[in-house]
Write an enzyme that holds these catalytic residues in place. Structure first.
Site, PDB file in Angstrom:
ATOM      1  N   LYS A   1     -12.878 -30.773 -32.556  1.00  0.00           N
ATOM      2  CA  LYS A   1     -12.284 -29.650 -33.284  1.00  0.00           C
ATOM      3  C   LYS A   1     -11.102 -29.104 -32.502  1.00  0.00           C
ATOM      4  O   LYS A   1     -11.225 -28.792 -31.320  1.00  0.00           O
ATOM      5  CB  LYS A   1     -13.325 -28.538 -33.475  1.00  0.00           C
ATOM      6  CG  LYS A   1     -12.770 -27.296 -34.159  1.00  0.00           C
ATOM      7  CD  LYS A   1     -13.870 -26.303 -34.501  1.00  0.00           C
ATOM      8  CE  LYS A   1     -14.108 -25.256 -33.445  1.00  0.00           C
ATOM      9  NZ  LYS A   1     -13.000 -24.293 -33.275  1.00  0.00           N
TER      10      LYS A   1
ATOM     11  N   ASP B   1      -9.077 -26.699 -37.253  1.00  0.00           N
ATOM     12  CA  ASP B   1      -9.689 -25.406 -37.590  1.00  0.00           C
ATOM     13  C   ASP B   1      -8.634 -24.301 -37.541  1.00  0.00           C
ATOM     14  O   ASP B   1      -8.551 -23.543 -36.579  1.00  0.00           O
ATOM     15  CB  ASP B   1     -10.813 -25.164 -36.560  1.00  0.00           C
ATOM     16  CG  ASP B   1     -11.499 -23.825 -36.710  1.00  0.00           C
ATOM     17  OD1 ASP B   1     -11.470 -23.254 -37.803  1.00  0.00           O
ATOM     18  OD2 ASP B   1     -12.091 -23.367 -35.712  1.00  0.00           O
TER      19      ASP B   1
ATOM     20  N   LYS C   1      -8.026 -22.140 -40.316  1.00  0.00           N
ATOM     21  CA  LYS C   1      -8.474 -20.993 -41.151  1.00  0.00           C
ATOM     22  C   LYS C   1      -7.333 -20.374 -41.951  1.00  0.00           C
ATOM     23  O   LYS C   1      -7.011 -19.188 -41.795  1.00  0.00           O
ATOM     24  CB  LYS C   1      -9.129 -19.927 -40.278  1.00  0.00           C
ATOM     25  CG  LYS C   1     -10.317 -20.403 -39.456  1.00  0.00           C
ATOM     26  CD  LYS C   1     -10.977 -19.241 -38.731  1.00  0.00           C
ATOM     27  CE  LYS C   1     -12.201 -19.636 -37.951  1.00  0.00           C
ATOM     28  NZ  LYS C   1     -11.923 -20.394 -36.728  1.00  0.00           N
TER      29      LYS C   1
ATOM     30  N   ASP D   1      -3.551 -16.973 -47.093  1.00  0.00           N
ATOM     31  CA  ASP D   1      -2.249 -16.429 -47.496  1.00  0.00           C
ATOM     32  C   ASP D   1      -2.184 -16.519 -49.015  1.00  0.00           C
ATOM     33  O   ASP D   1      -3.192 -16.849 -49.663  1.00  0.00           O
ATOM     34  CB  ASP D   1      -1.119 -17.226 -46.816  1.00  0.00           C
ATOM     35  CG  ASP D   1       0.143 -16.393 -46.610  1.00  0.00           C
ATOM     36  OD1 ASP D   1       0.506 -15.630 -47.534  1.00  0.00           O
ATOM     37  OD2 ASP D   1       0.767 -16.513 -45.552  1.00  0.00           O
TER      38      ASP D   1
ATOM     39  N   THR E   1     -18.557 -14.866 -37.913  1.00  0.00           N
ATOM     40  CA  THR E   1     -19.818 -14.431 -37.283  1.00  0.00           C
ATOM     41  C   THR E   1     -19.582 -13.249 -36.338  1.00  0.00           C
ATOM     42  O   THR E   1     -20.531 -12.625 -35.899  1.00  0.00           O
ATOM     43  CB  THR E   1     -20.495 -15.594 -36.529  1.00  0.00           C
ATOM     44  OG1 THR E   1     -19.509 -16.249 -35.744  1.00  0.00           O
ATOM     45  CG2 THR E   1     -21.133 -16.587 -37.468  1.00  0.00           C
TER      46      THR E   1
ATOM     47  N   ARG F   1     -18.506 -25.115 -25.180  1.00  0.00           N
ATOM     48  CA  ARG F   1     -18.736 -24.983 -23.733  1.00  0.00           C
ATOM     49  C   ARG F   1     -19.911 -25.753 -23.149  1.00  0.00           C
ATOM     50  O   ARG F   1     -19.795 -26.241 -22.013  1.00  0.00           O
ATOM     51  CB  ARG F   1     -18.804 -23.495 -23.368  1.00  0.00           C
ATOM     52  CG  ARG F   1     -17.437 -22.853 -23.435  1.00  0.00           C
ATOM     53  CD  ARG F   1     -17.501 -21.351 -23.533  1.00  0.00           C
ATOM     54  NE  ARG F   1     -18.001 -20.932 -24.829  1.00  0.00           N
ATOM     55  CZ  ARG F   1     -18.110 -19.668 -25.234  1.00  0.00           C
ATOM     56  NH1 ARG F   1     -17.754 -18.691 -24.423  1.00  0.00           N
ATOM     57  NH2 ARG F   1     -18.571 -19.381 -26.434  1.00  0.00           N
TER      58      ARG F   1
HETATM   59  O1  C5P Z   1     -18.208 -22.900 -26.731  1.00  0.00           O
HETATM   60  P1  C5P Z   1     -18.926 -22.725 -28.044  1.00  0.00           P
HETATM   61  O2  C5P Z   1     -19.975 -23.772 -28.303  1.00  0.00           O
HETATM   62  O3  C5P Z   1     -19.450 -21.312 -28.222  1.00  0.00           O
HETATM   63  O4  C5P Z   1     -17.777 -22.970 -29.110  1.00  0.00           O
HETATM   64  C1  C5P Z   1     -17.965 -22.776 -30.478  1.00  0.00           C
HETATM   65  C2  C5P Z   1     -16.679 -23.048 -31.198  1.00  0.00           C
HETATM   66  O5  C5P Z   1     -16.835 -22.698 -32.566  1.00  0.00           O
HETATM   67  C3  C5P Z   1     -15.477 -22.236 -30.706  1.00  0.00           C
HETATM   68  O6  C5P Z   1     -14.317 -23.035 -30.911  1.00  0.00           O
HETATM   69  C4  C5P Z   1     -15.467 -21.038 -31.632  1.00  0.00           C
HETATM   70  O7  C5P Z   1     -14.170 -20.495 -31.789  1.00  0.00           O
HETATM   71  C5  C5P Z   1     -15.935 -21.668 -32.931  1.00  0.00           C
HETATM   72  N1  C5P Z   1     -16.522 -20.751 -33.878  1.00  0.00           N
HETATM   73  C6  C5P Z   1     -17.616 -19.958 -33.582  1.00  0.00           C
HETATM   74  N2  C5P Z   1     -18.141 -19.123 -34.532  1.00  0.00           N
HETATM   75  C7  C5P Z   1     -17.589 -19.067 -35.756  1.00  0.00           C
HETATM   76  C8  C5P Z   1     -16.497 -19.874 -36.078  1.00  0.00           C
HETATM   77  C9  C5P Z   1     -15.986 -20.705 -35.107  1.00  0.00           C
HETATM   78  O8  C5P Z   1     -18.134 -20.012 -32.492  1.00  0.00           O
HETATM   79  N3  C5P Z   1     -18.120 -18.296 -36.672  1.00  0.00           N
END
Ligand code: C5P
Length: 230
Positions: free
Chosen positions: A31, A58, A60, A63, A117, A209
């Protein structure tokens, strides 16, 4: 669409992305978000594709319909695998997004963000002035997304069960907030393991992460992949 876990490439430069990808010798599903794309643009997308990986871009989009239509025509030429918009842009905007995409590419999947979220119940009620629960607001936007003809939504794994019941198994539920047992929670609030996400009806998981910051990213990825694919 591959069911591989989607790795969130939350790095600040192309060099870091390349150093990360150099460690893997198998096709991945990754992603690329706004932070990276705004700095590295289509060049990085092309080089990730040349390595044989699938891409969820991603960005999003949100507009007026005409602008989103034109923007999607541009993104379609990048031949990524998955793109997204905000459902809050409305049904006409989402239909315009699909129309723009399909002018150049028939295969790209398109999904919508329902409620971020990070949005709290208080913000939903008092800032957005939507007088429902978050779950009802998510279901409403997910329904609208399906009616507009999109392939699915980004949502919490904890919402996936309801969305599967209401909108069917095939409607994509792409879920971040995934942590293997015992991994650091970081700033995520409502998390599940890959196995739980699958049981709750997620069709795709997004993991950042726990893989990108791991001492051994390849091993961490393999473990998550095994527990997700079963
Ligand atoms: O590092 P981690 O596993 O928390 O990363 C989750 C990824 O998903 C990040 O790129 C974050 O921006 C994205 N994301 C999220 N929650 C959302 C939408 C996207 O954590 N509702």
């Amino acid at each position: 669409m591959k069911q591989l876990p989607i790795i969130a490439l939350d790095f600040e430069s192309a060099d870091k992305v390349n150093a990360f990808l150099d460690q893997f010798n198998e096709p991945l599903f990754v992603k690329v978000g706004m932070e990276l794309f705004y700095q590295t643009g289509p060049d990085l997308i092309k080089s990730i594709k040349d390595r044989g990986h699938s891409i969820f871009l991603d960005l999003k989009l949100h507009d007026i319909p005409n602008t989103v239509n034109k923007a999607m025509q541009g993104l379609a030429k990048l031949d990524v695998d998955l793109v997204n918009v905000h459902a809050a842009g409305g049904k006409t905007m989402m239909e315009a997004a699909i129309e723009g995409l399909r002018q150049h590419n028939k295969d790209i999947k398109i999904i919508a963000v329902t409620q971020l979220t990070s949005t709290t119940q208080e913000q939903l009620n008092n800032e957005q002035n939507i007088q429902t629960t978050i779950e009802e607001a998510v279901l409403n936007y997910a329904r609208l997304t399906q009616q507009a003809g999109l392939d699915g939504v980004v949502c919490s794994p904890l919402e996936a069960e309801l969305l599967t019941k209401e909108l069917g198994e095939d409607f994509m539920k792409v879920t971040p907030g995934i942590r293997p047992q015992g991994a650091a929670q970081n700033d995520q609030k409502r998390i599940t393991t890959p196995e739980q996400a699958k049981k709750l009806g997620s069709t795709h998981i997004v993991v950042g992460r726990p893989i990108t910051q791991s001492d051994n990213p390849v091993e961490s990825y393999q473990k998550i992949k095994e527990s997700w694919l079963g």
